[in-house]
Design a protein around this motif. Sequence first.
Motif, short mmCIF file in Angstrom:
data_model
loop_
_atom_site.label_atom_id
_atom_site.label_comp_id
_atom_site.label_asym_id
_atom_site.label_seq_id
_atom_site.Cartn_x
_atom_site.Cartn_y
_atom_site.Cartn_z
N ILE A 163 0.86 -1.17 0.00
CA ILE A 163 0.00 0.00 0.00
C ILE A 163 0.90 1.23 0.00
N THR A 164 0.63 2.16 -0.89
CA THR A 164 1.42 3.39 -0.98
C THR A 164 0.71 4.50 -0.24
N ILE A 165 1.44 5.16 0.65
CA ILE A 165 0.95 6.36 1.32
C ILE A 165 1.48 7.52 0.48
N TYR A 166 0.58 8.36 -0.01
CA TYR A 166 0.97 9.43 -0.94
C TYR A 166 0.49 10.78 -0.43
N ASP A 167 1.07 11.82 -1.00
CA ASP A 167 0.57 13.16 -0.72
C ASP A 167 0.25 13.86 -2.04
N ASN A 191 4.14 24.13 -3.55
CA ASN A 191 4.70 22.86 -3.10
C ASN A 191 4.18 22.45 -1.72
N GLU A 192 3.13 23.12 -1.22
CA GLU A 192 2.55 22.79 0.07
C GLU A 192 1.74 21.51 -0.04
N VAL A 193 1.97 20.57 0.88
CA VAL A 193 1.18 19.34 0.92
C VAL A 193 -0.23 19.69 1.39
N ARG A 194 -1.23 19.24 0.64
CA ARG A 194 -2.63 19.56 0.98
C ARG A 194 -3.46 18.32 1.29
N TYR A 195 -2.97 17.12 0.93
CA TYR A 195 -3.75 15.91 1.16
C TYR A 195 -2.82 14.72 1.31
N VAL A 196 -3.21 13.79 2.18
CA VAL A 196 -2.48 12.52 2.35
C VAL A 196 -3.50 11.40 2.19
N GLY A 197 -3.13 10.37 1.42
CA GLY A 197 -4.02 9.24 1.22
C GLY A 197 -3.23 7.95 1.06
N LYS A 198 -3.95 6.87 0.80
CA LYS A 198 -3.31 5.58 0.60
C LYS A 198 -3.97 4.87 -0.58
N SER A 199 -3.19 4.06 -1.28
CA SER A 199 -3.72 3.36 -2.44
C SER A 199 -2.80 2.21 -2.84
N MET A 207 1.70 14.67 -7.11
CA MET A 207 1.68 13.52 -6.22
C MET A 207 3.10 13.17 -5.79
N GLY A 208 3.26 12.92 -4.50
CA GLY A 208 4.53 12.45 -3.96
C GLY A 208 4.29 11.16 -3.19
N ILE A 209 5.31 10.34 -3.10
CA ILE A 209 5.21 9.09 -2.36
C ILE A 209 5.87 9.30 -1.00
N LEU A 210 5.10 9.09 0.07
CA LEU A 210 5.63 9.25 1.42
C LEU A 210 6.23 7.96 1.94
#
Length: 122
Positions: free
Chosen positions: A3-7, A14-22, A60-63
Amino acid sequence: MNITIYDLSDPRTNEVRYVGKSVNPKERLATHVREARNGSILHCKRWIDGLLKQGLFPVMGILEVTDKENANEVESYWIRTLRFLGADLTNRTDGGDGQSVGYRWSDEAKAKLSSSTKGKKR
């Protein structure tokens, strides 16, 4: 299963506005964009829609990549950490409590959600 946790970040700041998983982050980003274009009332989707109307696209970035058993805890960790660091996230909660990975809405549930949001201002 990984499972990838992404932002998702604002391309202007460049401000992170959302974090999710997929399990498939690229497909999930496409779904976010499609839902935003379809007039979703969720804060994250309204933010994405605002970008799209300006000809912009969220970045999208990968956390982190984790396993299914730890995904909720890891997602929650990143949301809490980024909020602590001052990120103005569009996530409604600290995460880990959303839909299960791979969850599919029934046609009946989709119809109910659609009818409950018709005519509401975004």
